[in-house]
Design a protein around this motif. Sequence first.
Motif, mmCIF file in Angstrom:
data_model
loop_
_atom_site.group_PDB
_atom_site.id
_atom_site.type_symbol
_atom_site.label_atom_id
_atom_site.label_comp_id
_atom_site.label_asym_id
_atom_site.label_seq_id
_atom_site.Cartn_x
_atom_site.Cartn_y
_atom_site.Cartn_z
ATOM 1 N N LEU A 1 22.503 51.135 56.559
ATOM 2 C CA LEU A 1 21.734 51.586 55.398
ATOM 3 C C LEU A 1 22.435 52.774 54.738
ATOM 4 N N LEU A 2 22.888 53.721 55.595
ATOM 5 C CA LEU A 2 23.580 54.911 55.088
ATOM 6 C C LEU A 2 24.901 54.525 54.439
ATOM 7 N N PHE A 3 25.640 53.612 55.098
ATOM 8 C CA PHE A 3 26.940 53.218 54.552
ATOM 9 C C PHE A 3 26.770 52.633 53.155
ATOM 10 N N PHE A 4 25.852 51.681 53.004
ATOM 11 C CA PHE A 4 25.733 51.036 51.693
ATOM 12 C C PHE A 4 25.083 51.957 50.669
ATOM 13 N N GLY A 5 24.210 52.846 51.141
ATOM 14 C CA GLY A 5 23.657 53.850 50.223
ATOM 15 C C GLY A 5 24.755 54.714 49.652
ATOM 16 N N LEU A 6 25.651 55.199 50.548
ATOM 17 C CA LEU A 6 26.764 56.037 50.105
ATOM 18 C C LEU A 6 27.751 55.237 49.264
#
Lengths: 95, 205
Positions: free
Chosen positions: B136-141
């Motif tokens: 989730l964090l990877f794609f958010g960033l």
Amino acid sequence: MEKDQHTHIVKYKTYVYVLIALLFMTFVSVIVTEIDLGPYTVTMALLLASIKSLLVLLIFMHLKFDKKFYGIMVASVFLLLACVIVITFMDYLYR
Amino acid sequence: MNDHQVHIDEHRDDEGAKTGMWIFIFTELLLFGGLFIAYSVYRYLNPLAFHLAAEELDTTLGTINTVILLVSSMTIAMSISAIQYKNKKLTLILMAVTMLLALAFMVNKYFEWSGKISHGIYPGSMTLQEASRGELLFFGLYYAMTGLHALHILIGMAFIGYVMHLVVKNEVQHDNFVILENSGLYWHLVDLIWIFLFPLFYLIT
């Protein structure tokens, strides 16, 4: 008479050489990350990116030909950024 | 000597204009610098999820976009030499090539993003809500940073387009081209940010 301001004209050839160097480093970093070098992969990729950005700053952005003052300012900003990165990671690595 | 081009009483501060542009670029560097730090810290905290998520990204598309941006950086740098050589036509051609390459970058980005979105990977999607926190964090960033970068591409295109208009109107000439230099500096900044975005998102898995 015109104001004597930007006297230095960079040759087209210089830019072409810089582009070739940049493209070469891009392909090297793609190949290097594809053959897994383990922990050195990240180091290599970031090292090549740093050399590339140095070339862009010095030649494309004319820092090499402009007054020293600009170069010193840019170096200070990158130093500030490096300090913030180091401090943040000291927090996360040793908390 | 072109006497009609002499502006003795003209008030102009090229060095001030360029210094101002650089100071603006510093704020941009710190903005993206902060995002890079956020990325590195989350990567450090979620190494496995970031590894899996980064495999999803298309290295070929990323490499093509890198090549596009590097070439466009060269053409805009060359346009400054061209205006100094008083070659207005070549200046405009080089600027137009830069704009076309920027457009090509955006087209690539469109296909890349729409590919991801069609796989259900976009902020707030069902797929990502079921994924791990790290993914989730990877794609958010990924969306935040490449999106902010793409916004800079669009602003850079508008800036270069405006300066092209000034070149056409002869308001930018061999002895008065600081705004062309400044648009070039902005474009190189966009290139500079991508030089780091590319390995961080596409190469390191």
